[in-house]
Design a protein around this motif. Sequence first.
Motif, mmCIF file in Angstrom:
data_model
loop_
_atom_site.group_PDB
_atom_site.id
_atom_site.type_symbol
_atom_site.label_atom_id
_atom_site.label_comp_id
_atom_site.label_asym_id
_atom_site.label_seq_id
_atom_site.Cartn_x
_atom_site.Cartn_y
_atom_site.Cartn_z
ATOM 1 N N PRO A 57 0.593 -1.143 0.129
ATOM 2 C CA PRO A 57 -0.054 -0.055 0.095
ATOM 3 C C PRO A 57 0.866 1.221 -0.083
ATOM 4 N N ASN A 58 2.147 1.181 0.486
ATOM 5 C CA ASN A 58 2.965 2.483 0.467
ATOM 6 C C ASN A 58 4.001 2.642 -0.846
ATOM 7 N N GLY A 59 3.737 1.583 -1.607
ATOM 8 C CA GLY A 59 4.118 1.680 -3.136
ATOM 9 C C GLY A 59 3.307 1.847 -4.268
ATOM 10 N N HIS A 60 3.798 2.045 -5.466
ATOM 11 C CA HIS A 60 2.746 2.286 -6.699
ATOM 12 C C HIS A 60 3.407 1.912 -7.908
ATOM 13 N N VAL A 61 2.545 1.134 -8.704
ATOM 14 C CA VAL A 61 2.887 0.710 -10.031
ATOM 15 C C VAL A 61 2.140 1.105 -11.182
ATOM 16 N N ILE A 62 2.879 1.459 -12.191
ATOM 17 C CA ILE A 62 2.144 1.831 -13.334
ATOM 18 C C ILE A 62 2.353 0.683 -14.608
ATOM 19 N N GLY A 63 1.355 0.362 -14.969
ATOM 20 C CA GLY A 63 1.351 -0.446 -16.305
ATOM 21 C C GLY A 63 0.848 0.276 -17.568
ATOM 22 N N ILE A 64 1.767 -0.166 -18.581
ATOM 23 C CA ILE A 64 1.582 0.661 -19.888
ATOM 24 C C ILE A 64 1.273 -0.309 -20.982
ATOM 25 N N ASP A 65 0.658 -0.296 -21.900
ATOM 26 C CA ASP A 65 0.427 -0.897 -23.032
ATOM 27 C C ASP A 65 -0.160 -0.286 -24.456
ATOM 28 N N ILE A 66 0.066 -0.598 -25.436
ATOM 29 C CA ILE A 66 -0.354 0.066 -26.699
ATOM 30 C C ILE A 66 -1.729 -0.439 -27.126
ATOM 31 N N SER A 67 -2.450 -1.298 -26.407
ATOM 32 C CA SER A 67 -3.804 -1.896 -26.599
ATOM 33 C C SER A 67 -4.662 -1.428 -25.471
ATOM 34 N N PRO A 68 -5.766 -0.213 -25.627
ATOM 35 C CA PRO A 68 -6.611 -0.023 -24.706
ATOM 36 C C PRO A 68 -7.655 -1.016 -24.362
ATOM 37 N N GLU A 69 -7.718 -2.094 -25.254
ATOM 38 C CA GLU A 69 -8.506 -3.148 -25.051
ATOM 39 C C GLU A 69 -7.869 -4.045 -23.838
ATOM 40 N N MET A 70 -6.478 -4.478 -23.980
ATOM 41 C CA MET A 70 -5.981 -5.143 -23.158
ATOM 42 C C MET A 70 -5.740 -4.575 -21.837
ATOM 43 N N VAL A 71 -5.503 -3.410 -21.841
ATOM 44 C CA VAL A 71 -5.443 -2.196 -20.647
ATOM 45 C C VAL A 71 -6.837 -2.646 -19.863
ATOM 46 N N ALA A 72 -7.779 -2.580 -20.527
ATOM 47 C CA ALA A 72 -9.002 -2.857 -19.952
ATOM 48 C C ALA A 72 -9.279 -4.020 -18.837
ATOM 49 N N ILE A 73 -8.799 -4.825 -19.608
ATOM 50 C CA ILE A 73 -8.817 -6.393 -19.130
ATOM 51 C C ILE A 73 -7.841 -6.090 -17.608
ATOM 52 N N ALA A 74 -6.621 -5.585 -17.869
ATOM 53 C CA ALA A 74 -5.779 -5.333 -16.684
ATOM 54 C C ALA A 74 -6.306 -4.731 -15.413
ATOM 55 N N ARG A 75 -7.103 -3.585 -15.894
ATOM 56 C CA ARG A 75 -7.814 -2.771 -15.016
ATOM 57 C C ARG A 75 -8.821 -3.792 -14.132
ATOM 58 N N GLU A 76 -9.501 -4.647 -14.912
ATOM 59 C CA GLU A 76 -10.517 -5.516 -14.157
ATOM 60 C C GLU A 76 -9.592 -6.474 -13.250
ATOM 61 N N ARG A 77 -8.689 -6.878 -13.809
ATOM 62 C CA ARG A 77 -7.881 -7.769 -12.919
ATOM 63 C C ARG A 77 -7.549 -7.096 -11.753
ATOM 64 N N ALA A 78 -7.065 -5.944 -11.957
ATOM 65 C CA ALA A 78 -6.728 -4.971 -10.500
ATOM 66 C C ALA A 78 -7.735 -5.055 -9.686
ATOM 67 N N ARG A 79 -9.059 -4.506 -10.155
ATOM 68 C CA ARG A 79 -10.090 -4.253 -9.248
ATOM 69 C C ARG A 79 -10.485 -5.605 -8.529
ATOM 70 N N ASP A 80 -10.526 -6.665 -9.329
ATOM 71 C CA ASP A 80 -10.855 -8.009 -8.833
ATOM 72 C C ASP A 80 -9.934 -8.477 -7.735
ATOM 73 N N ALA A 81 -8.383 -7.991 -7.878
ATOM 74 C CA ALA A 81 -7.615 -8.340 -7.028
ATOM 75 C C ALA A 81 -7.544 -7.553 -5.757
ATOM 76 N N GLY A 82 -8.213 -6.335 -5.789
ATOM 77 C CA GLY A 82 -8.079 -5.528 -4.742
ATOM 78 C C GLY A 82 -6.852 -4.684 -4.648
#
Length: 286
Positions: A75-100
């Motif tokens: 919780p005291n750190g931070h990660v940024i993930g970048i990708d050229i595909s917005p559709e793949m990024v959308a899945i990454a965001r879903e996975r982050a939400r699901d994992a809390g």
Amino acid sequence: MSSSLSAEEFKAAQKVGWNNVAPGWREWWAMFEDGAQRLSDRLVELAEIKPGYIALDIATGIGEPALTAAKKVGPNGHVIGIDISPEMVAIARERARDAGLDAIVIFEDADAETYRYPSSLFNAVISRWGLMFLPNLVPTLQKIRVSLVPDGILSAAVWSVPDKAPVLMLALRTAAQKVGLPPLSAGSPGPFKLADTVALENSLIEGGFRNIKSETLNLRFTFNSASDFVNFHRAINAPIHAMLKNQPIEKQEEVWKGIGDVATRYSDDKGIITLDNEVICVSCQR
């Protein structure tokens, strides 16, 4: 992918290709990560990521190894993930939400080559199967290096030579043969561009990195049947879809049947297919 394409044309085709197969990754990511998680763990380990760190994941796709790093920085750190595909990024965001983990990791739709790299911010930069898709690799590595804190670490993984990556190559080689295209080889644009460890290390040297180390890692992928293997590639394999897009339906079905026939040769007496694959991991310091 033809080597005659310009860098911008290549990246545009990549973006379209990954966007098109994103629904397939949403369906199959759990199976794939069962084999690939070992690599995410190793990259985070090689980058020496610790609680409170700030890290960047380049070409994150469906969110790895960013999500693995997010668990490590806490919780005291931070990660940024970048990708050229917005559709793949959308899945990454879903996975982050699901994992809390969505308070720790954010995902951005961004081209790794034109991303605005901050100066001396990241403790670590990681990339899993991303560097080989960058047409302008060395200039990008130079920008990545500057974005790291002094002594900060870049860790990355690329596929080894085609014959040591059957989870990809069985399908790709069969498809290429069926449509009359030359087989992919080490060094050609695409997944095997950096399969030569010397070429990879030389790129990092040109990028200004030091203390470069490389190793190989085995990843085992398991499919319940040849049919599953075919359905996986139908869903996620952007290069094969690019090969087939101008082919008649009959030829496309011939290709998929051929992939299934090849996969069957690797099945055990229960029909289960187990494929061992080699990846190259590198780590280096600013």
